[in-house]
Scaffold this active site. Structure first.
Site, PDB file in Angstrom:
ATOM      1  N   ASN A  17       0.836  -1.212   0.000  1.00  0.00           N
ATOM      2  CA  ASN A  17       0.000   0.000   0.000  1.00  0.00           C
ATOM      3  C   ASN A  17       0.864   1.253   0.000  1.00  0.00           C
ATOM      4  O   ASN A  17       0.534   2.248  -0.664  1.00  0.00           O
ATOM      5  CB  ASN A  17      -0.952   0.000   1.197  1.00  0.00           C
ATOM      6  N   ARG A  69       4.520   1.875  25.283  1.00  0.00           N
ATOM      7  CA  ARG A  69       4.049   2.258  23.948  1.00  0.00           C
ATOM      8  C   ARG A  69       4.163   3.761  23.721  1.00  0.00           C
ATOM      9  O   ARG A  69       4.490   4.217  22.635  1.00  0.00           O
ATOM     10  CB  ARG A  69       2.590   1.815  23.772  1.00  0.00           C
ATOM     11  N   MET A  94       1.774  -2.466  12.198  1.00  0.00           N
ATOM     12  CA  MET A  94       1.178  -3.436  13.112  1.00  0.00           C
ATOM     13  C   MET A  94       1.333  -3.032  14.583  1.00  0.00           C
ATOM     14  O   MET A  94       1.806  -3.813  15.403  1.00  0.00           O
ATOM     15  CB  MET A  94       1.795  -4.819  12.868  1.00  0.00           C
ATOM     16  N   ARG A  95       0.964  -1.819  14.899  1.00  0.00           N
ATOM     17  CA  ARG A  95       1.000  -1.355  16.281  1.00  0.00           C
ATOM     18  C   ARG A  95      -0.315  -0.656  16.572  1.00  0.00           C
ATOM     19  O   ARG A  95      -0.767   0.173  15.769  1.00  0.00           O
ATOM     20  CB  ARG A  95       2.128  -0.331  16.490  1.00  0.00           C
ATOM     21  N   LEU A  97      -2.110   2.145  18.362  1.00  0.00           N
ATOM     22  CA  LEU A  97      -1.590   3.432  18.832  1.00  0.00           C
ATOM     23  C   LEU A  97      -2.348   3.903  20.076  1.00  0.00           C
ATOM     24  O   LEU A  97      -3.547   3.664  20.210  1.00  0.00           O
ATOM     25  CB  LEU A  97      -1.704   4.457  17.707  1.00  0.00           C
ATOM     26  N   ASN A 111      -5.879   5.290   8.134  1.00  0.00           N
ATOM     27  CA  ASN A 111      -5.498   3.874   8.081  1.00  0.00           C
ATOM     28  C   ASN A 111      -6.268   3.178   6.970  1.00  0.00           C
ATOM     29  O   ASN A 111      -7.383   3.572   6.641  1.00  0.00           O
ATOM     30  CB  ASN A 111      -5.854   3.210   9.429  1.00  0.00           C
ATOM     31  N   HIS A 113      -7.822  -0.595   6.111  1.00  0.00           N
ATOM     32  CA  HIS A 113      -8.143  -1.861   6.763  1.00  0.00           C
ATOM     33  C   HIS A 113      -8.800  -2.787   5.738  1.00  0.00           C
ATOM     34  O   HIS A 113      -9.673  -2.345   4.981  1.00  0.00           O
ATOM     35  CB  HIS A 113      -9.093  -1.613   7.944  1.00  0.00           C
TER      36      HIS A 113
HETATM   37  C1  GRF Z   1      -3.106  -4.534   4.067  1.00  0.00           C
HETATM   38  O1  GRF Z   1      -4.059  -5.537   3.793  1.00  0.00           O
HETATM   39  C2  GRF Z   1      -3.714  -3.455   4.908  1.00  0.00           C
HETATM   40  O2  GRF Z   1      -5.052  -3.222   4.630  1.00  0.00           O
HETATM   41  C3  GRF Z   1      -3.559  -4.001   6.294  1.00  0.00           C
HETATM   42  O3  GRF Z   1      -2.315  -4.658   6.298  1.00  0.00           O
HETATM   43  C4  GRF Z   1      -1.996  -5.061   4.977  1.00  0.00           C
HETATM   44  C5  GRF Z   1      -0.684  -4.452   4.651  1.00  0.00           C
HETATM   45  O4  GRF Z   1      -0.180  -4.854   3.404  1.00  0.00           O
HETATM   46  N1  GRF Z   1      -3.681  -2.943   7.264  1.00  0.00           N
HETATM   47  P1  GRF Z   1       1.003  -4.042   2.750  1.00  0.00           P
HETATM   48  O5  GRF Z   1       2.151  -4.021   3.752  1.00  0.00           O
HETATM   49  O6  GRF Z   1       0.514  -2.666   2.423  1.00  0.00           O
HETATM   50  O7  GRF Z   1       1.393  -4.816   1.516  1.00  0.00           O
END
Ligand code: GRF
Length: 219
Positions: A17, A69, A94-95, A97, A111, A113
């Site tokens: 992304n 944190r 992956m945190r 916040l 974000n 999701h």
């Molecule tokens: C994506 O599916 C995003 O929606 C989620 O984690 C994944 C990250 O993928 N939050 P990348 O690191 O952007 O390839």
């Protein structure tokens, strides 16, 4: 924001992304520029891609901070301030916040999701969507609030769940949608066309008028 919004993109891993945002921002007409890609772990694969694209990168390792944190987030915040960031984009960061960080960046922190929120908050969204037998799945870009995967929704895309789909098929279909949705959502925010009012995003009339419907902008 005057001029192009300066994006700080936060990653923990693959960074696809992030790569989509960097690619969009490479167009000088795009209303935002990729100013910094920041990872909380040195082995985040996306760092290499960002550097290869000429985007400055930084690592603020979360591990040394252990359970503190907020101390980690103060270091993160300092790095973002130093880079003059206007808008923080979480992209597979992956945190969870703390309210401190979320409050500090309120309405300047978004974000992506991999589900149509508020369905399937949390992890393993594709497996859970398959287990529930839903016919549509997708992704959401939203402003971040302290509760996990919550906050005013900016844009959503839907993809069909097809007969015989396995988790990886569905994940790939959603990911392709993510790569189109995130640059679109960032554009709306950077152009000031997705302000928050009363905890809902009030899309600017031009968004609807242009037919950029946010239920499924991919069609
Ligand atoms: C994506 O599916 C995003 O929606 C989620 O984690 C994944 C990250 O993928 N939050 P990348 O690191 O952007 O390839």
């Amino acid at each position: 924001m005057s001029g192009r919004a300066k994006l700080g993109i936060l990653i923990s891993g693959r960074g696809s992304n992030m790569a989509a945002l960097v690619a969009a921002a490479a167009d000088p007409d795009y209303p935002a520029e990729a100013r910094l890609v920041l990872a909380n772990r040195a082995d985040a694969a996306g760092l290499e891609h960002a550097a290869a694209q000429g985007v400055p990168t930084a690592i603020v390792a979360s591990k040394p901070f252990g359970k503190d944190r907020e101390a980690f987030e103060r270091a993160l915040d300092a790095r973002l301030q130093q880079a003059g960031i206007d808008l923080v984009c979480l992209a597979g960061f992956m945190r969870l916040l703390t309210p401190w960080f979320v409050g500090r960046w309120r309405d300047r922190l978004i974000n992506i999701h991999p589900s149509i929120l508020p369905a399937f908050k949390g992890l393993d969204t594709h497996a859970r969507a398959l287990a529930e037998g839903v016919r549509w799945h997708g992704c959401t870009v939203h402003y971040v609030r302290a509760e996990m995967d919550a906050g005013p929704i900016i844009a959503q895309a839907a993809v069909p769940v097809l007969p015989g789909d396995e988790e990886e098929h569905l994940a790939a279909r959603v990911l392709a949608a993510e790569h189109r949705l995130y640059p679109l959502a960032v554009r709306l925010v950077a152009e000031g066309r997705a302000p928050v009012a009363g905890e809902r995003v009030m899309l600017h009339p031009t968004v609807a008028a242009a037919g950029t419907t946010l239920l499924n902008p991919l069609g």
